[in-house]
Scaffold this motif. Structure first.
Motif, PDB file in Angstrom:
ATOM      1  N   MET A 119       0.851  -1.189   0.000  1.00  0.00           N
ATOM      2  CA  MET A 119       0.000   0.000   0.000  1.00  0.00           C
ATOM      3  C   MET A 119       0.885   1.236   0.000  1.00  0.00           C
ATOM      4  O   MET A 119       1.775   1.360   0.839  1.00  0.00           O
ATOM      5  CB  MET A 119      -0.956  -0.026   1.191  1.00  0.00           C
ATOM      6  CG  MET A 119      -0.324  -0.395   2.514  1.00  0.00           C
ATOM      7  SD  MET A 119      -1.301  -1.529   3.543  1.00  0.00           S
ATOM      8  CE  MET A 119      -0.717  -3.133   2.977  1.00  0.00           C
TER       9      MET A 119
ATOM     10  N   LYS B  27      -0.880  -0.750  -4.742  1.00  0.00           N
ATOM     11  CA  LYS B  27      -1.874   0.287  -5.024  1.00  0.00           C
ATOM     12  C   LYS B  27      -1.470   1.609  -4.381  1.00  0.00           C
ATOM     13  O   LYS B  27      -1.032   1.640  -3.232  1.00  0.00           O
ATOM     14  CB  LYS B  27      -3.245  -0.140  -4.494  1.00  0.00           C
ATOM     15  CG  LYS B  27      -4.393   0.802  -4.872  1.00  0.00           C
ATOM     16  CD  LYS B  27      -5.719   0.222  -4.462  1.00  0.00           C
ATOM     17  CE  LYS B  27      -6.867   1.153  -4.820  1.00  0.00           C
ATOM     18  NZ  LYS B  27      -6.974   1.358  -6.288  1.00  0.00           N
TER      19      LYS B  27
ATOM     20  N   MET C 255      -2.469   4.767  -2.548  1.00  0.00           N
ATOM     21  CA  MET C 255      -3.588   5.093  -1.677  1.00  0.00           C
ATOM     22  C   MET C 255      -3.837   6.591  -1.549  1.00  0.00           C
ATOM     23  O   MET C 255      -4.888   7.012  -1.064  1.00  0.00           O
ATOM     24  CB  MET C 255      -3.347   4.511  -0.277  1.00  0.00           C
ATOM     25  CG  MET C 255      -3.003   3.028  -0.260  1.00  0.00           C
ATOM     26  SD  MET C 255      -4.243   1.985  -1.057  1.00  0.00           S
ATOM     27  CE  MET C 255      -5.653   2.253   0.005  1.00  0.00           C
TER      28      MET C 255
ATOM     29  N   ALA D  23      -0.039   8.187   3.013  1.00  0.00           N
ATOM     30  CA  ALA D  23      -1.272   7.417   2.840  1.00  0.00           C
ATOM     31  C   ALA D  23      -1.019   5.913   2.891  1.00  0.00           C
ATOM     32  O   ALA D  23      -1.862   5.140   3.359  1.00  0.00           O
ATOM     33  CB  ALA D  23      -1.950   7.798   1.527  1.00  0.00           C
ATOM     34  N   GLY D  24       0.148   5.491   2.415  1.00  0.00           N
ATOM     35  CA  GLY D  24       0.479   4.072   2.492  1.00  0.00           C
ATOM     36  C   GLY D  24       0.594   3.615   3.937  1.00  0.00           C
ATOM     37  O   GLY D  24       0.099   2.537   4.311  1.00  0.00           O
TER      38      GLY D  24
ATOM     39  N   ALA E 264      -2.837   3.324   5.483  1.00  0.00           N
ATOM     40  CA  ALA E 264      -3.495   2.095   5.053  1.00  0.00           C
ATOM     41  C   ALA E 264      -2.939   0.884   5.794  1.00  0.00           C
ATOM     42  O   ALA E 264      -3.688  -0.041   6.148  1.00  0.00           O
ATOM     43  CB  ALA E 264      -3.340   1.919   3.545  1.00  0.00           C
ATOM     44  N   LYS E 265      -1.619   0.891   6.037  1.00  0.00           N
ATOM     45  CA  LYS E 265      -1.023  -0.229   6.790  1.00  0.00           C
ATOM     46  C   LYS E 265      -1.561  -0.253   8.213  1.00  0.00           C
ATOM     47  O   LYS E 265      -1.758  -1.321   8.800  1.00  0.00           O
ATOM     48  CB  LYS E 265       0.501  -0.096   6.794  1.00  0.00           C
ATOM     49  CG  LYS E 265       1.238  -1.192   7.602  1.00  0.00           C
ATOM     50  CD  LYS E 265       0.968  -2.592   7.075  1.00  0.00           C
ATOM     51  CE  LYS E 265       1.622  -3.673   7.930  1.00  0.00           C
ATOM     52  NZ  LYS E 265       3.086  -3.708   7.804  1.00  0.00           N
TER      53      LYS E 265
ATOM     54  N   CYS F 150      -4.577   0.559   9.054  1.00  0.00           N
ATOM     55  CA  CYS F 150      -5.882  -0.106   8.913  1.00  0.00           C
ATOM     56  C   CYS F 150      -5.706  -1.625   8.908  1.00  0.00           C
ATOM     57  O   CYS F 150      -6.484  -2.367   9.526  1.00  0.00           O
ATOM     58  CB  CYS F 150      -6.568   0.335   7.624  1.00  0.00           C
ATOM     59  SG  CYS F 150      -7.026   2.075   7.540  1.00  0.00           S
ATOM     60  N   ASN F 151      -4.667  -2.085   8.219  1.00  0.00           N
ATOM     61  CA  ASN F 151      -4.371  -3.511   8.137  1.00  0.00           C
ATOM     62  C   ASN F 151      -4.086  -4.097   9.522  1.00  0.00           C
ATOM     63  O   ASN F 151      -4.637  -5.144   9.907  1.00  0.00           O
ATOM     64  CB  ASN F 151      -3.161  -3.709   7.229  1.00  0.00           C
ATOM     65  CG  ASN F 151      -2.819  -5.165   6.984  1.00  0.00           C
ATOM     66  OD1 ASN F 151      -3.423  -5.825   6.160  1.00  0.00           O
ATOM     67  ND2 ASN F 151      -1.810  -5.664   7.699  1.00  0.00           N
TER      68      ASN F 151
END
Length: 288
Positions: free
Chosen positions: A137, A160, A162, A167-168, A171-172, A174-175
Motif C-alpha cells: 500500500m 496500489k 492510496m 497514505a500508504g 493504510a497499513k 488499517c491492516n
C-alpha cells in the motif's frame, strides 16, 4: 531492468531483495550487520555495500525495509545515509512500517534534494515475502509511484497508490487494526472449542467455509492448536505497529477500543516471554 539498492535484510528484506535479483534487476544490498549482506550475496547475484550511501550511489531506486522511525531516519539521513548517495531523480521506496509523520518529514527532505519518495509498507508476513506475494500500500505522487510500481512488482501480488505521502502508512495501520481484532476473536473461538471438548480441526473445517473464515484461520489454526509460535510476525513488532495506530488515532480523533485492548493483551504475551512469538500467540494467554 533497473539499478536497485536494498537496505535492510531482515526476515522480510532478505527475500524481497532476492526477488529483485531473480527478476533481473542489478541489486546492491546493505545491512547494519554485514554478515547478513554477505549471506545474501552468496545466495543471490548482487553486490554488497559498506554503507547505505554507498549502496544508493548510482541506483535508480533505493528500497528500505528496516525496524522503526529512528532506524529509517538513520538509513536516510547523514553523511552515510542513502539520501546523500542518491542522484537527482532517483526514487526512495520505504517498505518499513513507520509513522505517517516520519514519512512526511523524509518525503519533504527527499523532494528538497530532487529525489522521489514512496512510502510502501507491506502485508503478508515472512511467507508472503518469500513467495513474492505481498500486498503493498503506497503513498506519494502519481509519477513517483508509476516509476516504482514495476520494480515493486517483483514481490507483490497487489500494489496500489492510496494517496499522497503518508497514505500508504495510514493504510497499513488499517491492516494492523483489522488483524489485531481478528486474531483475538480467532484465539477466543479456538479456546472456547477446546474448553467445550470440540475438535479444533473439525470446528475450523466447518466454520471456515462460512462468514467466520479468514486468512488467519486458514493459516494459523493448526499451529495455534499446537501452541507453536516460533515463526511469523513477532509480537514485539506488532506492538510497535499498534502503538503507531493508537498514537495516530489520538491525532485524528478515531476511536480504537478493541485495538487498545488487544495491544495490552500482547503486552501480557511479552511478559510471558513471547516477544518474538508469532502474533497468533494471543491464544497462549487464554490457556494460562
Amino acid at each position: 531492468m533497473a539499478r536497485v539498492a536494498f537496505l535492510g535484510l531482515g526476515v522480510m528484506g532478505f527475500p524481497m531483495a532476492g526477488h529483485l535479483a531473480a527478476a533481473g534487476h542489478e541489486v546492491t544490498v546493505w545491512n547494519r550487520s554485514p554478515a547478513k549482506a554477505e549471506a545474501w550475496a552468496a545466495r543471490h547475484k548482487g553486490r554488497v555495500a559498506a554503507t547505505a550511501r554507498e549502496a544508493a550511489e548510482g541506483a535508480e531506486f533505493v528500497m528500505a525495509c528496516v525496524g522503526n522511525d529512528d532506524d529509517l531516519r538513520q538509513v536516510c539521513l547523514g553523511e552515510a545515509g542513502a539520501f546523500a548517495g542518491m542522484g537527482k531523480g532517483a526514487v526512495f521506496v520505504d517498505h518499513t512500517t513507520v509513522s505517517a509523520a516520519v514519512t512526511r518529514q523524509l518525503s519533504a527532505l527527499a523532494v528538497e534534494a530532487g529525489l522521489g519518495f514512496v512510502d510502501a509498507p507491506v502485508s503478508g508476513g515472512q511467507a508472503g515475502a518469500e513467495s513474492g506475494q505481498l500486498s503493498v500500500m503506497c503513498g506519494g505522487t502519481q509519477d513517483d509511484y508509476a516509476r516504482a510500481e514495476s520494480v515493486i512488482a517483483a514481490y507483490a501480488k497487489i500494489c496500489k497508490l492510496m494517496g499522497p505521502s503518508g497514505a500508504g502508512q495510514l493504510a497499513k495501520m488499517c491492516n494492523q487494526i483489522a488483524i489485531a481484532g481478528l486474531v483475538q476473536g480467532l484465539s477466543e473461538s479456538l479456546h472456547f472449542a477446546e474448553k467445550a471438548g470440540l475438535s479444533i480441526p473439525e470446528v475450523v473445517e466447518v466454520i471456515s467455509q462460512g462468514a467466520a473464515g479468514s486468512w488467519q484461520m486458514q493459516n494459523r489454526h493448526q499451529t495455534m492448536a499446537e501452541n507453536h509460535f516460533d515463526f511469523g510476525f513477532a509480537v514485539d513488532w506488532m506492538r510497535k505497529d499498534l502503538g503507531i495506530c493508537l498514537a495516530t488515532a489520538d491525532e485524528t480523533g478515531a476511536s480504537l477500543p478493541v485495538t487498545a485492548l488487544v495491544d495490552q493483551f500482547y503486552k501480557e504475551v511479552q511478559a510471558m516471554g513471547g516477544g518474538r512469538w508469532d502474533t497468533s500467540s494471543l491464544i497462549a494467554r487464554l490457556r494460562r
